[in-house]
Each structure stands twice: as C-alpha cells, then as structure tokens.
Write a protein that holds these residues in place. Structure first.
Motif: not given
Length: 288
Positions: A10-15, A19-21
C-alpha cells in the motif's frame, strides 16, 4: 506469500498517487494562471486594437493614438539583432561541432550555458558601456540590436549545435567514402540536414529578443517617434508597455492593447517553432 493488503504494497501506491495528484495540481494551477492572464489581456487589449491603433503614431505620451513607430522600431531592432547574431552563431556552432577538438567542448558548452543564464539587465549595462559610450552609438536602434545579439548568441549557438550533432554520422562517413571535401560535405549534406534545427534556434532567439525590456532601456532608448535610420533612438513594444503601465497615468488601455499585439506575435513565433520541430521529427523518421 505476501498479503496484498500489507503496508509493503500500500505504501508505494499511496506515494505514487500523492505525487501524481501534486503534479496534476501544479499543472492545473499553472494552466489556470496562464488562462487568467491571457483572458485579461485579450479582454482589456481587444478593446484598444483596431486599424488606427496599428497605423497611427502615439499621442499624449501614448494615452491616445497608435503604435506604428513602436512596431517599426521593434522590427528594426530584431533585424539588427538577428542580422548580426545569425552568421556569428552559425559560424561558431559549425566550428565547435566540425573543427574544434572534442576536449574543449565541455568547457565551451558550460560557458555558453552560463552566458545564456546571465540576467538581461547585465547585458543592458554592458551594451550601454560598450556600444553606447565606447563605440559612440548612443541610445540607438543599432546599439539596442547589437546588445540583443550578444544576449541571444549563446541560445543560437547551442540550438544550432544540437541541430548539427543530430545529423546522422552515416552522412559524414558516406561523404568521406565518396571523396567529398569537408566543406563540400558541410554545404551539400550537413547544413541542409540540420536546417530545421537551425530554424528552430533562430525562432527561439527571436522569441526571447522580442520580449526583452531591461537590456533595451539602457541602449535603444525611450523615444516613440518614427525612426528614420538605425542610428535613431527607438522604443520597442516591451518598453512601450512598461512605460504606459508604470509612468503614464491613464495609459493602461493602450498598454493592454500593446501587450495583446506582443502576445499575438509571440504565439505566432511559438506556433512556427512547434511546426518546424514537428517537421524536423517527421524528416528524422523518414530518414530512419
């Protein structure tokens, strides 16, 4: 086996999502700011532009009348700038790419990049000291154009260098195999192949020079009358906008109109640059 709901997944996907946002927010913010500025200039400036505005001379310190002498002075300053900087830039780029030793390229590229980043006010002070005073040109279109030539020369050289370096090495090898001289190779193969890149560099130089203000305040002067020669003082579009907006009460409407004319010119130049870049890309694909 790793659980798909663990923090490790979950952590890499959240980052990545954050970043994309942020990237999208920054892009939307910049786009909104550009649209707001452009809309304001179009709305305010569109009310001032008409046939008389483009063909008449300024009146009452620019509050009334048109910008005909300003357009002529801008064209002359650009003509002097590109007439001097283009041969020097092309010759320097050819020498650095085709004739100079490779060991010196890194130092020269670094020097050109530093010069390209020097603030324009520094070029203005240099132009005032050297062209206006030492050479005795005074506040004139010639002095302003030569100062702009010094300012755009690093951009021209680097752009033309990129165009020359991107010419396939097979051209040079085939030319050597056929026994063509080095100058013959340059004339018949290298320069025609690099022409789109050279044209892009020219338009980039024009794009920077046409919007310059600080360097021309110290060299070409403020006079808004119609110039009769390159030794006359002349006011360019960017200085006219600055003067009307900052020094002339009631000149805001004509300042907006002049800004809109300048924006239209810049958009036309950028459109030409994009078109040439696309043609250059397509020509490269055809070669490959």
């Amino acid at each position: 086996m790793v659980c798909p709901w663990s923090n490790r997944h979950l952590r890499p996907v959240g980052k990545e999502q954050v970043a994309t946002l942020m990237v999208w927010l920054v892009a939307l913010g910049i786009t909104a700011l550009f649209i707001w500025l452009l809309s304001d200039v179009i709305w305010q400036g569109g009310q001032a532009i008409n046939g008389a505005f483009l063909t008449q001379v300024p009146a009452k310190a620019g509050r009334e009348g048109g910008i005909a002498p300003i357009l002529v002075s801008t064209g002359w300053v650009l003509g002097v700038c590109m007439g001097v900087s283009l041969p020097l830039g092309l010759g320097t780029a050819l020498f650095l790419t085709e004739f100079s030793p490779q060991q010196s390229h890194r130092a020269i590229r670094l020097s050109l990049d530093i010069l390209a980043g020097v603030p324009s006010i520094v070029f203005g002070l240099f132009g005032n000291a050297f062209f206006s005073k030492v050479l005795g040109l005074g506040f004139s279109i010639l002095s302003g154009g030569l100062t702009l030539a010094c300012m755009v020369l690093p951009i021209l050289i680097r752009s033309i260098q990129v165009g020359l370096v991107n010419v396939p090495g097979e051209y040079r090898q085939a030319s050597a195999a056929l026994g063509l001289s080095r100058f013959g190779t340059l004339k018949t193969l290298i320069l025609p192949a690099a022409l789109p890149g050279i044209a892009v560099g020219i338009l980039l130089g024009i794009g920077r020079a046409i919007a310059e203000t600080a360097a021309l305040i110290f060299t070409s002067g403020y006079v808004d009358r119609m110039p009769t020669s390159v030794l006359d003082s002349g006011r360019v579009l960017s200085i006219h906008i600055f003067d009307l907006a900052m020094n002339i009460p009631g000149g805001e409407q004509n300042a907006y109109g002049t800004a809109l004319v300048l924006v239209i010119l810049l958009i036309l130049i950028n459109t030409l640059v994009s078109g040439l870049a696309e043609r250059f890309r397509q020509s490269k694909l055809q070669i490959l």
